[in-house]
Scaffold this motif. Sequence first.
Motif, PDB file in Angstrom:
ATOM      1  N   VAL A 102     -11.639  43.267   5.981  1.00  0.00           N
ATOM      2  CA  VAL A 102     -12.191  42.230   5.135  1.00  0.00           C
ATOM      3  C   VAL A 102     -11.449  42.090   3.696  1.00  0.00           C
ATOM      4  N   PRO A 103     -11.166  43.191   3.140  1.00  0.00           N
ATOM      5  CA  PRO A 103     -10.519  43.091   1.735  1.00  0.00           C
ATOM      6  C   PRO A 103      -9.148  42.813   1.868  1.00  0.00           C
ATOM      7  N   THR A 104      -8.508  42.840   3.118  1.00  0.00           N
ATOM      8  CA  THR A 104      -7.262  42.150   3.204  1.00  0.00           C
ATOM      9  C   THR A 104      -7.007  40.585   3.327  1.00  0.00           C
ATOM     10  N   LEU A 105      -8.226  40.034   3.571  1.00  0.00           N
ATOM     11  CA  LEU A 105      -8.322  38.510   3.483  1.00  0.00           C
ATOM     12  C   LEU A 105      -8.153  38.146   2.243  1.00  0.00           C
ATOM     13  N   ASP A 106      -7.541  37.097   1.935  1.00  0.00           N
ATOM     14  CA  ASP A 106      -7.266  36.279   0.724  1.00  0.00           C
ATOM     15  C   ASP A 106      -8.339  36.281  -0.105  1.00  0.00           C
ATOM     16  N   ARG A 107      -8.385  36.712  -1.405  1.00  0.00           N
ATOM     17  CA  ARG A 107      -9.858  36.579  -1.960  1.00  0.00           C
ATOM     18  C   ARG A 107     -10.146  35.285  -2.472  1.00  0.00           C
ATOM     19  N   GLY A 108     -11.421  34.793  -2.697  1.00  0.00           N
ATOM     20  CA  GLY A 108     -11.966  33.678  -3.105  1.00  0.00           C
ATOM     21  C   GLY A 108     -12.017  32.546  -2.196  1.00  0.00           C
ATOM     22  N   GLN A 109     -11.847  33.043  -0.853  1.00  0.00           N
ATOM     23  CA  GLN A 109     -12.413  32.109   0.289  1.00  0.00           C
ATOM     24  C   GLN A 109     -13.533  32.448   1.070  1.00  0.00           C
ATOM     25  N   ASP A 110     -13.987  31.637   1.518  1.00  0.00           N
ATOM     26  CA  ASP A 110     -15.231  31.699   2.366  1.00  0.00           C
ATOM     27  C   ASP A 110     -14.726  32.234   3.832  1.00  0.00           C
ATOM     28  N   ILE A 111     -15.172  33.475   4.015  1.00  0.00           N
ATOM     29  CA  ILE A 111     -14.570  34.143   5.306  1.00  0.00           C
ATOM     30  C   ILE A 111     -15.321  33.801   6.589  1.00  0.00           C
ATOM     31  N   GLY A 112     -16.475  32.710   6.440  1.00  0.00           N
ATOM     32  CA  GLY A 112     -17.041  32.254   7.521  1.00  0.00           C
ATOM     33  C   GLY A 112     -18.448  32.961   7.879  1.00  0.00           C
ATOM     34  N   ALA A 113     -18.680  34.056   7.371  1.00  0.00           N
ATOM     35  CA  ALA A 113     -19.774  34.842   7.629  1.00  0.00           C
ATOM     36  C   ALA A 113     -20.110  35.926   6.490  1.00  0.00           C
ATOM     37  N   LYS A 114     -21.046  36.408   6.454  1.00  0.00           N
ATOM     38  CA  LYS A 114     -21.602  37.461   5.545  1.00  0.00           C
ATOM     39  C   LYS A 114     -21.944  38.940   6.068  1.00  0.00           C
ATOM     40  N   PRO A 115     -21.563  39.915   5.327  1.00  0.00           N
ATOM     41  CA  PRO A 115     -21.920  41.170   6.212  1.00  0.00           C
ATOM     42  C   PRO A 115     -23.443  41.125   6.704  1.00  0.00           C
ATOM     43  N   ASP A 116     -23.520  41.533   7.985  1.00  0.00           N
ATOM     44  CA  ASP A 116     -24.869  41.261   8.619  1.00  0.00           C
ATOM     45  C   ASP A 116     -25.339  42.849   9.408  1.00  0.00           C
ATOM     46  N   ARG A 117     -24.495  43.730   9.158  1.00  0.00           N
ATOM     47  CA  ARG A 117     -25.141  45.074   9.730  1.00  0.00           C
ATOM     48  C   ARG A 117     -24.297  46.161   9.329  1.00  0.00           C
ATOM     49  N   TYR A 118     -24.973  47.362   9.457  1.00  0.00           N
ATOM     50  CA  TYR A 118     -24.185  48.769   9.242  1.00  0.00           C
ATOM     51  C   TYR A 118     -24.089  49.030  10.735  1.00  0.00           C
ATOM     52  N   VAL A 119     -22.877  49.966  10.960  1.00  0.00           N
ATOM     53  CA  VAL A 119     -22.715  50.372  12.195  1.00  0.00           C
ATOM     54  C   VAL A 119     -22.190  51.845  12.059  1.00  0.00           C
ATOM     55  N   PHE A 120     -22.172  52.766  12.997  1.00  0.00           N
ATOM     56  CA  PHE A 120     -22.118  54.258  12.718  1.00  0.00           C
ATOM     57  C   PHE A 120     -22.610  54.932  11.666  1.00  0.00           C
ATOM     58  N   VAL A 121     -23.908  54.564  11.333  1.00  0.00           N
ATOM     59  CA  VAL A 121     -24.576  54.905  10.410  1.00  0.00           C
ATOM     60  C   VAL A 121     -24.874  56.717  10.589  1.00  0.00           C
ATOM     61  N   ASN A 122     -24.674  57.180  11.901  1.00  0.00           N
ATOM     62  CA  ASN A 122     -24.809  58.630  12.101  1.00  0.00           C
ATOM     63  C   ASN A 122     -23.977  59.368  11.472  1.00  0.00           C
ATOM     64  N   SER A 123     -22.652  58.482  11.126  1.00  0.00           N
ATOM     65  CA  SER A 123     -21.363  59.229  10.564  1.00  0.00           C
ATOM     66  C   SER A 123     -21.618  59.229   8.864  1.00  0.00           C
ATOM     67  N   LYS A 124     -22.943  58.594   8.227  1.00  0.00           N
ATOM     68  CA  LYS A 124     -22.886  58.375   6.793  1.00  0.00           C
ATOM     69  C   LYS A 124     -22.688  59.605   6.198  1.00  0.00           C
ATOM     70  N   LEU A 125     -21.939  59.602   5.129  1.00  0.00           N
ATOM     71  CA  LEU A 125     -21.676  60.745   4.123  1.00  0.00           C
ATOM     72  C   LEU A 125     -22.971  60.828   3.494  1.00  0.00           C
ATOM     73  N   ALA A 126     -23.409  62.100   3.394  1.00  0.00           N
ATOM     74  CA  ALA A 126     -24.726  62.619   2.836  1.00  0.00           C
ATOM     75  C   ALA A 126     -25.244  61.989   1.511  1.00  0.00           C
ATOM     76  N   TRP A 127     -24.009  61.789   0.780  1.00  0.00           N
ATOM     77  CA  TRP A 127     -24.262  61.577  -0.657  1.00  0.00           C
ATOM     78  C   TRP A 127     -24.052  59.957  -0.965  1.00  0.00           C
ATOM     79  N   LEU A 128     -23.928  59.252   0.135  1.00  0.00           N
ATOM     80  CA  LEU A 128     -23.959  58.028   0.152  1.00  0.00           C
ATOM     81  C   LEU A 128     -25.282  57.207   0.308  1.00  0.00           C
ATOM     82  N   THR A 129     -25.949  56.554  -0.692  1.00  0.00           N
ATOM     83  CA  THR A 129     -26.969  55.676  -0.368  1.00  0.00           C
ATOM     84  C   THR A 129     -26.661  54.225  -0.315  1.00  0.00           C
TER      85      THR A 129
END
Length: 150
Positions: A102-129
């Motif tokens: 998503v960060p490579t999409l041109d800024r300031g436009q509606d990308i059509g949807a909003k973040p809706d989930r987290y995936v692969f949280v089994n790999s989450k860094l321990a210090w990340l909240t």
Amino acid sequence: MSDTAIRVTGRCRCEKNPVRFEYTKVPAEVHYCLCTDCTDISGGAMALIAVVERSTFRITQGESKIHNYDTKPTCHRRFCSECGCHMFLYVDAFPEHLLIHVPTLDRGQDIGAKPDRYVFVNSKLAWLTLPDDGLPRHQGWANSGAPVEV
Ligand SMILES: [Zn+2]
Ligand SMILES: [Zn+2]
């Protein structure tokens, strides 16, 4: 045009003749991916990915600059060979879809949807909240099982 038809544009970071691309349908999902492959390759604690139908995606400029690197046999990542920007990828698990950083999409436009989930949280860094945003958190891909508490 259907009510889900849109036009969202993106590009690499080259100042001259950047790779440009677009998609024309609302993404099927927009997820935060915490897998080690995405985090290592993007240098972030998670990647924000729009999953779009391949048939609605096209390269509009600079296609010859695109370089592929398979980070896994099943994961085909596309970079700009000039500026190194990692724009999108294909995974064998979703043959009909393309995963766009998503960060490579041109800024300031509606990308059509909003973040809706987290995936692969089994790999989450321990210090990340993760923020208390109520979005479902999946151990692997969203279809890998019921959301978990993280
Ligand atoms: Zn570039
Ligand atoms: Zn990932």
